[in-house]
Design a protein around this motif. Structure first.
Motif, PDB file in Angstrom:
ATOM      1  N   THR A 124       0.841  -1.196   0.000  1.00 17.69           N
ATOM      2  CA  THR A 124       0.000   0.000   0.000  1.00 17.69           C
ATOM      3  C   THR A 124       0.878   1.248   0.000  1.00 17.69           C
ATOM      4  O   THR A 124       2.083   1.191   0.283  1.00 17.69           O
ATOM      5  N   GLU A 125       0.272   2.400  -0.298  1.00 21.15           N
ATOM      6  CA  GLU A 125       1.028   3.654  -0.321  1.00 21.15           C
ATOM      7  C   GLU A 125       1.594   3.979   1.055  1.00 21.15           C
ATOM      8  O   GLU A 125       2.731   4.437   1.184  1.00 21.15           O
ATOM      9  N   ARG A 126       0.812   3.710   2.105  1.00 26.67           N
ATOM     10  CA  ARG A 126       1.303   3.972   3.454  1.00 26.67           C
ATOM     11  C   ARG A 126       2.488   3.079   3.787  1.00 26.67           C
ATOM     12  O   ARG A 126       3.494   3.528   4.353  1.00 26.67           O
ATOM     13  N   THR A 129       5.566   4.172   1.885  1.00 31.81           N
ATOM     14  CA  THR A 129       6.147   5.353   2.511  1.00 31.81           C
ATOM     15  C   THR A 129       6.948   4.971   3.745  1.00 31.81           C
ATOM     16  O   THR A 129       8.050   5.497   3.976  1.00 31.81           O
ATOM     17  N   GLU A 160      10.638  11.643   5.813  1.00 30.98           N
ATOM     18  CA  GLU A 160       9.308  11.709   5.211  1.00 30.98           C
ATOM     19  C   GLU A 160       9.354  12.440   3.871  1.00 30.98           C
ATOM     20  O   GLU A 160       8.640  12.085   2.929  1.00 30.98           O
ATOM     21  N   GLU A 164       8.083  11.247   0.181  1.00 30.78           N
ATOM     22  CA  GLU A 164       7.233  12.034  -0.724  1.00 30.78           C
ATOM     23  C   GLU A 164       7.860  12.144  -2.107  1.00 30.78           C
ATOM     24  O   GLU A 164       7.193  11.950  -3.129  1.00 30.78           O
ATOM     25  N   TYR A 176      -1.973   9.357   0.968  1.00 28.23           N
ATOM     26  CA  TYR A 176      -1.145   9.463   2.169  1.00 28.23           C
ATOM     27  C   TYR A 176      -0.713  10.906   2.433  1.00 28.23           C
ATOM     28  O   TYR A 176      -0.886  11.430   3.546  1.00 28.23           O
ATOM     29  N   THR A 179      -3.503  13.471   3.036  1.00 29.53           N
ATOM     30  CA  THR A 179      -3.961  13.318   4.414  1.00 29.53           C
ATOM     31  C   THR A 179      -3.092  14.126   5.371  1.00 29.53           C
ATOM     32  O   THR A 179      -3.597  14.818   6.265  1.00 29.53           O
ATOM     33  N   ASP A 291      -6.190   2.090   6.247  1.00 23.96           N
ATOM     34  CA  ASP A 291      -5.315   2.378   5.110  1.00 23.96           C
ATOM     35  C   ASP A 291      -6.165   2.428   3.854  1.00 23.96           C
ATOM     36  O   ASP A 291      -7.029   1.561   3.643  1.00 23.96           O
ATOM     37  N   ARG A 293      -6.377   3.589  -0.565  1.00 26.41           N
ATOM     38  CA  ARG A 293      -5.677   3.940  -1.792  1.00 26.41           C
ATOM     39  C   ARG A 293      -6.699   4.301  -2.859  1.00 26.41           C
ATOM     40  O   ARG A 293      -7.847   3.817  -2.847  1.00 26.41           O
TER      41      ARG A 293
END
Length: 446
Positions: A124-126, A129, A160, A164, A176, A179, A291, A293
């Motif tokens: 997942t994107e989270r 990251t 972080e 990004e 993500y 948010t 979570d 997407r």
């Protein structure tokens, strides 16, 4: 967004080009109990994409490097055991950490590890990251001279920011990072932002209060992003000041002094920084739990086992309104798809949701003081939502009446008498103990 200055940009581009052209991609070793090979392949791919970003932002030309070791756990107890052994339990609520003592990262694979979900969404994107964030700590500690002497906000903010940049130029329109920016704007508007003078003076990276901890990470990220993109000369001078500092307490103390010297007194620059945050172009969605997407017009959310998740759109419902969508529910016993309405403050209190359950039942629930209370319940078996099949649902608000429909057939209607429960404000989607997808959503207001 202000461009990086002409003096600073060439060195970054030359470094990135050199890294891409000649550097050997470091080896990534992934251990731990989450042994899904598709996940490991995608995680390595994300890091291959991230290493040139690390080089660019760190001013490093990488020739050879030792392997990077990540330990990824399927179960929370496994992660907690590693955290206790290495940190005394300091990062129990973070979901990931980099150990200075071992030089390895440890991460909890979350929210779900069931094959139905990971087979479709291995990374997942989270989670992507988090992997890039923790690996950047390893990379920068090895190769960037100022990094060991930097205060915690600079370490976490840069990690972080690396994540990004790895996502790409549209990261702020993804779930993500949009948010993160929405959470910052809401904290600014409500007066709950951690003052900049505290951000540069304190380490809240292991703060037990989840709201403060998340806010600290987001503020650190936004501060580094603001400095790198709008004040590159000040940032370059600031990180040079960090070199040679080895004691962590000294790093925090000198970090405050250096910030005031190179950037300005925190109280004096805070407004410029928060105005910049408010002026950024970002996406419309904010995750509250779980979570989520967004991919090719489909929104997918997944929740931790036996918990719920929610994502909110920034559009406000006003007056009589309706939200409709097509939903798909994972074939799990407790699977359900929620339409959420009335979320209006920074912690989304007093909102309501209509839960369309795989079992064929529909419920209207109200969130009060972190607890969902059932206001109405209906057995809708004649128009149930079969698992893993797309089905049309709709929620209508008329005055204080909430009405739910499946395939245009009414399944629930209830009047909410409690005036503390607002039926205006943001709307969104949710689920419980499963994965759920939404598509072709539409909002109507009269």
């Amino acid at each position: 967004m202000s461009p990086i200055s002409a003096r600073f940009l060439p060195s970054l581009l030359l470094c990135a080009a050199a890294a891409l052209a000649s550097a050997e991609t470091p080896k990534v070793e992934i251990g731990g109990s989450h042994d899904d090979e598709t996940f490991r392949k995608e995680a390595r791919g994300a890091l291959r994409h991230a290493f040139p970003v690390f080089c660019e932002l760190g001013g490093v030309k990488l020739e050879k490097d030792a392997p990077y070791v990540l330990n990824v756990y399927r179960l929370r107890d496994e992660y907690l055991k590693a955290d206790r052994e290495l940190n005394g339990g300091r990062f129990a609520n973070n979901g990931g950490f980099f150990s200075v003592d071992t030089g390895e990262a440890h991460l909890l694979m979350a929210p779900r590890v069931d094959p139905e979900f990971t087979g479709r969404v291995p990374l997942t994107e989270r989670m992507r990251t988090l992997i890039v964030h923790e690996t950047s700590h390893m990379f920068w500690r090895r190769h960037v001279p100022w990094y060991p002497g930097a205060p915690q906000w600079a370490l976490e903010g840069m990690a972080e920011y690396c994540a990004e940049r790895e996502i790409g130029k549209d990261a702020l329109f993804g779930i993500y990072f949009s948010t993160g920016m929405h959470a910052l704007r809401r904290a600014i508007a409500s007066g709950r932002l951690v003052p900049l003078e505290d951000v540069v003076a304190m380490d809240l990276s292991a703060q037990p209060d989840a709201f403060l901890r998340d806010l600290y990470y987001r503020e650190s990220w936004a501060l580094v992003k603001w400095l790198v993109e709008t004040k590159p000369e000040a940032w370059a001078a600031l990180v040079r000041d960090f070199e040679g500092v080895s004691d962590r307490e000294e790093a925090a103390a000198r970090g405050r002094t250096f910030f005031a010297k190179r950037v300005g007194a925190p109280r004096e620059v805070q407004k410029a920084w928060t105005d910049w945050i408010d002026g950024l172009a970002i996406g419309n969605w904010e995750m509250k739990y779980g979570d989520w997407r967004l991919d090719a017009g489909e929104m997918e959310g997944t929740a931790y086992p036996n918990t719920g998740s929610a994502i909110l759109n920034e559009q406000d419902l006003k007056g009589n309104a309706a939200v409709q969508a097509e939903v798909w529910i994972q074939d799990l016993a407790n699977g359900q798809a929620d339409i959420v309405i009335g979320a209006w403050d920074d912690r989304a209190r007093n909102m309501v949701k209509v839960a369309f359950m795989k079992s064929g039942m529909t419920a209207l629930l109200v969130l009060k003081e972190d607890r969902w209370e059932r206001a109405a319940f209906s057995q809708s078996a004649p128009v149930a939502i079969p698992a893993e099949t797309w089905k049309a649902v709709r929620v209508e608000i008329e005055g204080r009446t909430v009405r739910a429909l499946v395939d245009d057939k009414p399944v629930l209607e209830h009047q909410i008498a409690d005036e503390d429960v607002r039926l205006d404000g943001r709307w969104g989607f949710g689920n419980y103990d499963s994965s759920v997808r939404f598509r072709r959503w539409k909002v109507e207001m009269k």
